[in-house]
Design an enzyme around this catalytic site. Structure first.
Site, PDB file in Angstrom:
ATOM      1  CD  GLU A 184      42.736  39.552  40.616  1.00 47.45           C
ATOM      2  OE1 GLU A 184      43.618  40.180  40.035  1.00 47.45           O
ATOM      3  OE2 GLU A 184      42.095  40.010  41.569  1.00 47.45           O
ATOM      4  CB  SER A 238      52.558  38.065  42.046  1.00 46.75           C
ATOM      5  OG  SER A 238      52.223  38.345  43.391  1.00 46.75           O
ATOM      6  CE  LYS A 240      44.930  44.894  44.196  1.00 46.08           C
ATOM      7  NZ  LYS A 240      45.487  43.716  44.866  1.00 46.08           N
ATOM      8  N   GLY A 268      49.524  40.126  45.563  1.00 47.50           N
ATOM      9  CA  GLY A 268      50.391  40.978  46.371  1.00 47.50           C
ATOM     10  C   GLY A 268      51.436  40.219  47.169  1.00 47.50           C
ATOM     11  CG  HIS A 303      39.772  42.445  43.927  1.00 47.22           C
ATOM     12  ND1 HIS A 303      40.424  42.148  45.100  1.00 47.22           N
ATOM     13  CD2 HIS A 303      40.717  42.502  42.956  1.00 47.22           C
ATOM     14  CE1 HIS A 303      41.720  42.033  44.843  1.00 47.22           C
ATOM     15  NE2 HIS A 303      41.924  42.249  43.553  1.00 47.22           N
ATOM     16  CG  ASN A 351      42.521  46.610  41.222  1.00 48.05           C
ATOM     17  OD1 ASN A 351      42.218  47.750  41.584  1.00 48.05           O
ATOM     18  ND2 ASN A 351      42.157  45.532  41.883  1.00 48.05           N
ATOM     19  CD  GLU A 372      42.927  43.443  47.424  1.00 47.16           C
ATOM     20  OE1 GLU A 372      42.594  44.546  46.955  1.00 47.16           O
ATOM     21  OE2 GLU A 372      44.007  42.881  47.145  1.00 47.16           O
TER      22      GLU A 372
HETATM   23  P1  13P Z   1      49.031  42.065  42.442  1.00 43.06           P
HETATM   24  O1  13P Z   1      49.325  42.159  40.970  1.00 43.06           O
HETATM   25  O2  13P Z   1      49.585  43.210  43.238  1.00 43.06           O
HETATM   26  O3  13P Z   1      49.376  40.723  42.999  1.00 43.06           O
HETATM   27  O4  13P Z   1      47.430  42.216  42.590  1.00 43.06           O
HETATM   28  C1  13P Z   1      46.604  41.456  41.789  1.00 43.06           C
HETATM   29  C2  13P Z   1      45.227  41.964  41.961  1.00 43.06           C
HETATM   30  O5  13P Z   1      44.616  41.805  43.000  1.00 43.06           O
HETATM   31  C3  13P Z   1      44.629  42.704  40.832  1.00 43.06           C
HETATM   32  O6  13P Z   1      43.270  42.888  41.026  1.00 43.06           O
END
Ligand code: 13P
Length: 251
Positions: free
Chosen positions: A168, A214, A11, A174, A96, A9, A98
């Site tokens: 997640e 992560s 982002k 992150g 997601h 992803n 976010e």
């Molecule tokens: P990270 O791998 O940067 O922690 O992000 C995970 C994520 O949100 C994937 O959709």
């Protein structure tokens, strides 16, 4: 038997030329290697058509990171599931944390998006996961199962079989703080049991449940070794081919 899947992803990262360059590197790596999982990259909308045209999508699936909750019409700035499909993409990441947190996406909106994705032949990678306060209160399993009960557990058996689930935990996204292999396995097992209860043991056994938060080349092997962890949804570590391939080859 269910598939192992490693999905990136990106982002809101990578301009068009950098995105195409990364996709081409991955495409070349995958053409040369026999990998033991399906590999997907979730790219910004504006890169979808260019990336899909540059890669062998049978080896490197292309995903959007969102789609509109309406089919078409006067929705300025939105991108429909049909448009995504028309670029050559085969997947869409939905739900997601976010999107839920910053764009107010709730179960009602997500149900419309999942339905449109499925109607247009896209595979939803459907995200769920709890915030830190919920983990600290010890109610995370019930919370995440309820996220699924409010949304994808309302699908018909036939439609549910087409989706991929991604767990997640928000506190691990992150942050560099990964769920331990035990925490991931415990949640994934609970989700699989909930799927068995909502549908059947056979459907639960065939559902791919990915871990995200992560995930890196250094911890992917340990996470993926769990019987109920069928791969990963990767943010930061999907932004270079070395890191992403390090995770893909953890299977
Ligand atoms: P990270 O791998 O940067 O922690 O992000 C995970 C994520 O949100 C994937 O959709």
């Amino acid at each position: 038997m269910r598939k192992n899947v490693v999905a990136g992803n990106w982002k809101m990262n990578k301009n068009l030329s950098d995105g195409i360059a990364l996709a081409k590197e991955l495409d070349a790596e995958l053409a040369a290697k026999d990998v033991k999982c399906d590999v997907v990259i979730g790219v910004p909308f504006i890169h979808l058509a260019s990336v899909a045209a540059e890669v062998d999508t049978t080896k490197l699936g292309v995903s959007a990171q969102n789609c509109a909750a309406e089919a078409s019409g006067a929705y300025t700035g939105e991108v429909s599931a049909e448009m995504i499909k028309s670029t050559g993409a085969g997947y869409v990441i939905l739900g997601h944390s976010e999107r839920r947190e910053y764009y107010g996406e709730n179960s009602e909106i997500l149900n419309k998006k999942v339905a449109l994705a499925l109607e247009n032949g896209l595979t939803p990678i459907y995200c769920c996961g709890e915030a830190l306060e919920i983990r600290e209160s010890g109610t995370q399993n019930e919370y995440v199962i309820n996220q699924l009960k409010d949304t994808v557990f309302k699908l018909s058996e036939e439609d549910f079989k087409k989706i991929i689930i991604a767990y997640e935990p928000i506190w691990a996204i992150g942050t560099g703080k990964t769920a331990t292999a035990e925490q991931a396995q415990e949640m994934h097992k609970a989700l699989r049991e909930a799927i068995a209860e909502a549908y059947s043991a056979e459907i639960a056994d065939n559902t791919s449940i990915l871990y995200g938060g992560s995930c890196k080349p250094s911890n992917a092997k340990e996470l993926f070794a769990n019987p109920d962890v069928d791969g990963g949804l990767i943010g930061g570590a999907s932004l270079t081919s070395a890191d992403f391939m390090g995770i893909v080859t953890a299977f």
